[in-house]
Design a protein around this motif. Structure first.
Motif, PDB file in Angstrom:
ATOM      1  N   ALA A  41      75.774 141.612  24.392  1.00  0.00           N
ATOM      2  CA  ALA A  41      75.400 141.171  25.738  1.00  0.00           C
ATOM      3  C   ALA A  41      76.370 141.640  26.807  1.00  0.00           C
ATOM      4  CB  ALA A  41      75.308 139.648  25.776  1.00  0.00           C
ATOM      5  N   LEU A  42      77.578 142.049  26.409  1.00  0.00           N
ATOM      6  CA  LEU A  42      78.609 142.381  27.384  1.00  0.00           C
ATOM      7  C   LEU A  42      78.739 143.887  27.569  1.00  0.00           C
ATOM      8  CD1 LEU A  42      81.386 139.883  26.199  1.00  0.00           C
ATOM      9  CD2 LEU A  42      79.733 139.574  28.042  1.00  0.00           C
ATOM     10  N   PRO A  43      78.701 144.356  28.791  1.00  0.00           N
ATOM     11  CA  PRO A  43      78.893 145.786  29.059  1.00  0.00           C
ATOM     12  C   PRO A  43      80.378 146.142  29.072  1.00  0.00           C
ATOM     13  CG  PRO A  43      78.534 144.630  31.112  1.00  0.00           C
ATOM     14  CD  PRO A  43      78.406 143.594  30.012  1.00  0.00           C
TER      15      PRO A  43
ATOM     16  N   ARG B 272      76.194 140.080  36.774  1.00  0.00           N
ATOM     17  CA  ARG B 272      74.940 140.616  36.253  1.00  0.00           C
ATOM     18  C   ARG B 272      74.653 140.097  34.844  1.00  0.00           C
ATOM     19  NH1 ARG B 272      76.604 145.569  38.692  1.00  0.00           N
ATOM     20  NH2 ARG B 272      77.344 146.310  36.669  1.00  0.00           N
ATOM     21  N   THR B 273      75.701 139.960  34.037  1.00  0.00           N
ATOM     22  CA  THR B 273      75.514 139.474  32.674  1.00  0.00           C
ATOM     23  C   THR B 273      74.990 138.040  32.665  1.00  0.00           C
ATOM     24  OG1 THR B 273      77.277 140.904  31.832  1.00  0.00           O
ATOM     25  CG2 THR B 273      76.665 139.017  30.475  1.00  0.00           C
ATOM     26  N   VAL B 274      75.557 137.213  33.530  1.00  0.00           N
ATOM     27  CA  VAL B 274      75.109 135.821  33.616  1.00  0.00           C
ATOM     28  C   VAL B 274      73.646 135.759  34.038  1.00  0.00           C
ATOM     29  CG1 VAL B 274      75.381 133.676  34.898  1.00  0.00           C
ATOM     30  CG2 VAL B 274      77.395 134.867  34.035  1.00  0.00           C
ATOM     31  N   ARG B 275      73.246 136.599  34.987  1.00  0.00           N
ATOM     32  CA  ARG B 275      71.877 136.577  35.489  1.00  0.00           C
ATOM     33  C   ARG B 275      70.872 137.108  34.461  1.00  0.00           C
ATOM     34  NH1 ARG B 275      70.507 135.802  40.681  1.00  0.00           N
ATOM     35  NH2 ARG B 275      68.720 137.218  40.430  1.00  0.00           N
ATOM     36  N   ARG B 276      71.283 138.085  33.662  1.00  0.00           N
ATOM     37  CA  ARG B 276      70.347 138.756  32.765  1.00  0.00           C
ATOM     38  C   ARG B 276      70.299 138.140  31.371  1.00  0.00           C
ATOM     39  NH1 ARG B 276      71.966 145.075  34.094  1.00  0.00           N
ATOM     40  NH2 ARG B 276      71.213 145.095  36.274  1.00  0.00           N
ATOM     41  N   THR B 277      71.332 137.412  30.978  1.00  0.00           N
ATOM     42  CA  THR B 277      71.378 136.869  29.620  1.00  0.00           C
ATOM     43  C   THR B 277      70.435 135.678  29.494  1.00  0.00           C
ATOM     44  OG1 THR B 277      73.689 137.541  29.380  1.00  0.00           O
ATOM     45  CG2 THR B 277      72.869 135.886  27.844  1.00  0.00           C
ATOM     46  N   PRO B 278      69.543 135.676  28.510  1.00  0.00           N
ATOM     47  CA  PRO B 278      68.631 134.536  28.322  1.00  0.00           C
ATOM     48  C   PRO B 278      69.416 133.247  28.052  1.00  0.00           C
ATOM     49  CG  PRO B 278      67.970 136.418  26.973  1.00  0.00           C
ATOM     50  CD  PRO B 278      69.315 136.738  27.513  1.00  0.00           C
ATOM     51  N   ARG B 279      68.929 132.147  28.587  1.00  0.00           N
ATOM     52  CA  ARG B 279      69.533 130.845  28.355  1.00  0.00           C
ATOM     53  C   ARG B 279      68.852 130.195  27.149  1.00  0.00           C
ATOM     54  NH1 ARG B 279      72.677 128.776  32.595  1.00  0.00           N
ATOM     55  NH2 ARG B 279      73.424 130.557  33.818  1.00  0.00           N
ATOM     56  N   LEU B 280      69.549 130.090  26.053  1.00  0.00           N
ATOM     57  CA  LEU B 280      68.990 129.507  24.834  1.00  0.00           C
ATOM     58  C   LEU B 280      69.384 128.047  24.714  1.00  0.00           C
ATOM     59  CD1 LEU B 280      69.692 132.415  22.300  1.00  0.00           C
ATOM     60  CD2 LEU B 280      67.689 132.043  23.770  1.00  0.00           C
TER      61      LEU B 280
END
Length: 288
Positions: free
Chosen positions: A196-198, A29-37
């Motif tokens: 960013a990490l739960p 979920r973190t990979v999918r939700r984190t914006p790619r800068l």
């Protein structure tokens, strides 16, 4: 009296087994939700004029590494780690600083050793008469090499034994290539505080990052480099993170650069004669 259950005797890997499904789901979920800068843009080398021309030729800095080296989270390299580090060193040394950056977003320690360092041309250039850098074409050797590495090895769960070997080899390769430079290894970030990490993923990755940082520190000491731990207090200020909650913002890069400059040059030295070696340019010693 015997303890009913000695948790300390249970291998950490065994303790994490019940959490495995949760950690995998949180990571996905973190990979999918984190914006790619994107990495920073602009010139990959620069020059900051010193306040005292009598201090001698420009102090030369090379930043090598992964996403934080190439400025993910900032718009331009001058507003990321290389530019802010040059400014911080200029203030401490009171002389001109020439900087350059080489890296790759997503690079591991192994990738930096085998595919990035071998392509370097010797570092940033000094300052020609017109005050602009020439990008290293004069073959000038750097005074300081800063390595930022580790977060991708953490994410990919590089086995600690291989991480130890990777760091030792990376430091050896850089020390061999830049024999007269101070090599400064930037410590692992305080991952256990990344927004960013739960939880519990944040705590699990944070604990492993601390172990990797200890290995990094030991490898630096053994290899004749310096290790600069990242100040955990930085991670308590959300303004120091980029929008992804993972990389530094420009303000975060500035604060980090100040710490790295302090590690490389512990204190501003007395006025030096033209051409004298600056503080921090002596043969490296293990810090921390």
């Amino acid at each position: 009296m015997k303890r009913p259950f000695a948790v300390a005797r249970v291998p950490r890997s065994m303790m994490l087994i019940p959490l495995a499904p949760v950690l995998v789901a949180q990571a996905w979920r973190t990979v999918r939700r984190t914006p790619r800068l994107d990495p920073a843009t602009g010139a990959e080398h620069g020059f900051v004029s010193g306040v005292d021309p009598r201090r001698g030729p420009a102090y030369r800095v090379v930043v090598i590494g992964e996403s934080t080296a190439v400025g993910v989270g900032a718009s331009r390299h001058a507003e990321a780690l290389p530019g802010f580090l040059a400014e911080a060193l200029r203030e401490r040394l009171r002389r001109s600083v020439a900087w350059s950056v080489t890296g790759e977003n997503g690079a591991t320690a192994r990738k930096i050793t085998t595919a990035i360092v071998p392509l370097l041309n010797g570092g940033p250039a000094g300052s020609p008469a017109n005050g602009t850098p020439n990008g290293g074409s004069d073959g000038s050797a750097p005074d300081l090499v800063v390595l930022t590495v580790g977060i991708n090895d953490l994410i990919r769960r590089r086995p600690l034994r291989r991480w130890t070997a990777d760091m030792s080899e990376l430091i050896a390769v850089v020390r061999d290539r830049y024999a007269d430079a101070t090599v400064l290894v930037a410590g692992m970030p305080p991952v256990h505080r990344f927004p960013a990490l739960p939880q519990p993923l944040r705590s699990v990755l944070g604990a492993r990052a601390r172990t990797m940082d200890r290995i990094m520190r030991e490898a630096a000491a053994a290899g004749g480099a310096m290790h600069a731990p990242m100040d955990e207090a930085m991670a308590r200020d959300r303004r120091l993170f980029a929008s992804d909650g993972f990389h530094p913002s420009p303000a975060g890069y500035r604060a980090w650069a100040q710490d790295l400059a302090h590690a490389a040059v512990p204190a501003p030295g007395p006025a030096a004669a033209p051409g004298a070696s600056p503080a921090g340019a002596a043969p490296p010693r293990a810090a921390d």
